[in-house]
Design an enzyme around this catalytic site. Structure first.
Site, short mmCIF file in Angstrom:
data_model
loop_
_atom_site.label_atom_id
_atom_site.label_comp_id
_atom_site.label_asym_id
_atom_site.label_seq_id
_atom_site.Cartn_x
_atom_site.Cartn_y
_atom_site.Cartn_z
N GLU A 103 0.83 -1.21 0.00
CA GLU A 103 0.00 0.00 0.00
C GLU A 103 0.86 1.26 0.00
O GLU A 103 0.51 2.27 -0.62
CB GLU A 103 -0.95 0.00 1.20
CG GLU A 103 -1.81 -1.25 1.33
CD GLU A 103 -2.50 -1.66 0.04
OE1 GLU A 103 -2.83 -0.79 -0.79
OE2 GLU A 103 -2.72 -2.88 -0.15
N TYR A 159 -1.77 -8.05 -10.73
CA TYR A 159 -0.67 -8.02 -9.79
C TYR A 159 0.49 -8.90 -10.25
O TYR A 159 1.65 -8.47 -10.30
CB TYR A 159 -1.13 -8.52 -8.42
CG TYR A 159 -2.24 -7.74 -7.76
CD1 TYR A 159 -1.98 -6.94 -6.65
CD2 TYR A 159 -3.55 -7.83 -8.21
CE1 TYR A 159 -3.01 -6.24 -6.02
CE2 TYR A 159 -4.57 -7.13 -7.60
CZ TYR A 159 -4.30 -6.34 -6.50
OH TYR A 159 -5.31 -5.64 -5.89
#
Length: 627
Positions: A324, A405
């Protein structure tokens, strides 16, 4: 294979000044990309005609009715002759729309489309600032309203928002597209015994007295951000500093534990800056939410929202925070212009996350994480419903599974291994600087690579296979697979166990979550009841406090209709709201026909009220839920 056309990257910044200097956004408006592949199919907005540049919210959180109500004041930039602006709306109850002086403006709401919502068309005339008075729907898809029993403290209610990808239009009337970056500010009024936090500079950390029994909190984000990054949480929230610019917000009852687990956060920021340049958002704090938060983490600027499932006592899952944090560059700083290119956020960030892990925890830790991602990559390539779902530049909803991802990060790692780390890092740091606070497309990124890294080197162009990676299905032949010695040892152990070695021979006392997952997922799916009992009795799987371990164990138990695990399923599903961990359990139950569906429906009836609306929507469809 036919290559996709290389589309020229053009941008258009509307050149009109706002009505007054006081109305100007804190930052100059970011560009709007106008090439065909930058057209966002999930917004009704026409930003090339009229666009929102700043949003100012004045809202009250009504916990009794589960509604956010108040006003949104929008600053608008429009081309000459523009007479209307189109916003995105999803079930907002709009009372009025006026100009800045209070003069009513005509507005209309179009036909509703599932998920996308409705267009909100406003006749602005000469107005360049408009005020919308409205309330959110009690079932707004972005908002999770939690009763006290669903929190850690069990005493006070909680509210949190989750905007990605297009959910914020259910509580904020704006142009809800990642390519239409906006600055914003807010005043949020909440019950006086609760605290509000948002993804912006916190101007009033202790709140201001409002009406009796209410406090207001003010926030400001001077940088232009994609609207999905406007985030809010309200609850019994406390704070503990880690260092001068990082800290942890969470409920008081778990603050000490959460802050201890996340004590490396400040070092992560410094490490990330050493890789790819200055952190540009001021503070970096982490908010650990109640269990119903649907994701591992959400990269809201200045304030990552994180699931409590990463708090496992051994820091083996803090890579979620590294991920993050990395979004502060890839995603928040340079953002995919549409969700068809979400790999530009997630693939870049997964690669960057791994580099942070390597710098902080060593090459083997990073190799272990990368090797596990390779497994996930192979799983999703095999499980995709069709070849198109495996393309990086693909459908509006993105690629299948976690390919944004895994395939995206493997692409970037392959470039690193081909050109060398020093050259790649120099390029990537420069890339973030040149495109800071701007949207990007796959075509734009490839053009940038060719202009600033390849520079006409035909041999390098051929080695990299850029168009194959970006536009073709499957996995190109030059893909780099990083191998982990740690996981190789687990694989050797698995070979012995699968050949019949007793579970008592497994020494898992110091395993990381990643080692546990490799072991549990590497066991054959068909097991005898006696072997499953031996596994559970020896390794204490049903009672594990690690949600990753329990999820993987329950999937294995369900595959064998292992009745002794049924109570553990009933305990687990209402206690965790993270999709990554509960979807596989529900999916495994569904695959077991009547036996599994009876368990799934019974436990879902108990758990459903504590899940986020996005999870409820997905599980309602999966289970055919009728209430």
């Amino acid at each position: 294979m036919t290559k996709a056309p290389r589309l020229p990257l053009r941008s258009l910044t509307l050149a009109l000044a706002l009505a007054s200097a006081a109305q100007a956004a804190p930052d100059a408006p970011s560009p709007i990309l106008t090439t065909p592949e930058a057209r966002d199919e999930l917004t009704y907005a026409r930003p090339e005609i009229a666009r929102v540049t700043h949003v100012d919210l004045d809202l009250t959180a009504d916990f009794a009715t589960h509604v956010m109500r108040g006003t949104a004041t929008l600053d608008i930039l429009a081309r000459p002759g523009a007479t209307e602006i189109i916003l995105d709306d999803n079930k907002l109850a709009i009372s009025s729309v006026t100009d800045a002086a209070g003069k009513p403006l005509k507005w209309s709401v179009g036909a509703y489309a599932d998920y996308k919502g409705t267009p909100l068309t406003i006749a602005i005339g000469a107005a360049r600032r408009i005020v919308i008075t409205y309330a959110s729907d009690p079932g707004a898809s972005a908002l999770g309203w939690l009763a006290p029993p669903l929190t850690a403290g069990k005493v006070k209610p909680y509210l949190f928002s989750q905007g990605e990808s297009i959910n914020n239009r259910s509580w904020i009337p704006t142009q809800d597209s990642p390519g239409i970056r906006q600055s914003w500010s807010a005043k949020i009024t909440v019950p006086a015994d609760l605290v509000a936090v948002m993804s912006a500079e916190r101007l009033t950390p202790k709140g201001e007295a409002a009406a009796p029994g209410w406090h207001s909190y003010r926030f400001r984000m001077d940088h232009n951000v994609p609207p999905y990054l406007i985030a809010l949480a309200v609850g019994d929230i406390a704070f503990r500093a880690i260092d001068a610019r990082t800290g942890v917000y969470t409920e008081p009852s778990v603050l000490a534990k959460d802050a201890s687990e996340l004590s490396d956060t400040g070092r992560m920021v410094t490490t990330a800056e050493g890789l790819y340049g200055k952190y540009r958002w001021g503070r970096y704090d982490v908010l650990v939410l109640p269990p119903s938060f649907p994701f591992g983490g959400m990269e809201n600027p200045t304030l990552t929202f994180a699931t409590p499932t990463i708090i496992t006592g051994d820091k083996s899952n803090v890579d979620v925070i590294a991920h993050e944090l990395a979004h502060s560059w890839s995603g928040n700083l340079v953002t995919n212009a549409t969700w068809s290119d979400s790999w530009l956020n997630e693939g870049f960030t997964t690669y960057f996350e791994n580099r942070i892990d390597e710098a902080l925890y060593g090459k083997e830790r990073a190799a272990t994480l990368a090797d596990l991602l390779w497994d996930n990559l192979q799983r999703d390539l095999k499980g995709a419903p069709d070849a198109d779902a495996t393309r990086l530049h693909g459908k509006p909803e993105g690629t299948y599974g976690e390919l944004d991802y895994t395939k995206g990060s493997t692409f970037l790692r392959t470039i690193e291994y081909t050109v060398g780390r020093a050259r790649w890092d120099a390029y990537l740091g420069d890339y973030f600087d040149r495109h800071a606070f701007q949207p990007q497309t796959t075509a734009g990124f490839l053009a940038d690579l060719r202009a600033h890294l390849i520079k006409g080197d035909a041999a390098l162009e051929a080695k990299l296979q850029l168009d194959t990676w970006a536009y073709a299905p499957g996995l190109p032949s030059n893909a780099v697979h990083v191998h982990s010695e740690t996981l190789a040892k687990i694989d050797a152990l698995l070979a012995r166990v699968n050949a019949g070695a007793p579970i008592a021979s497994v020494d898992a006392a110091h395993w990381s979550t990643q080692e546990w997952l490799r072991f549990l997922n590497g066991l054959p799916r068909q097991q005898t009841a006696a072997r499953l009992a031996e596994l559970d009795r020896t390794l204490h799987l049903s009672s594990s406090t690690n949600a990753y371990i329990r999820s993987a164990w329950l999937v294995l138990a369900i595959a064998n209709r292992y009745d002794p695990a049924v109570p553990a399923i009933a305990d687990f599903l209402p206690s965790v709201g993270r999709g990554l961990l509960i979807y596989p359990v529900y999916r495994a139950l569904k695959q077991q026909g009547d036996w599994g569906m009876a368990i799934a429906r019974r436990d879902y009836a108990v758990a459903r009220g504590g899940y986020h609306p996005t999870v409820v929507s997905a599980l309602d469809k999966m289970l055919g839920w009728k209430g």
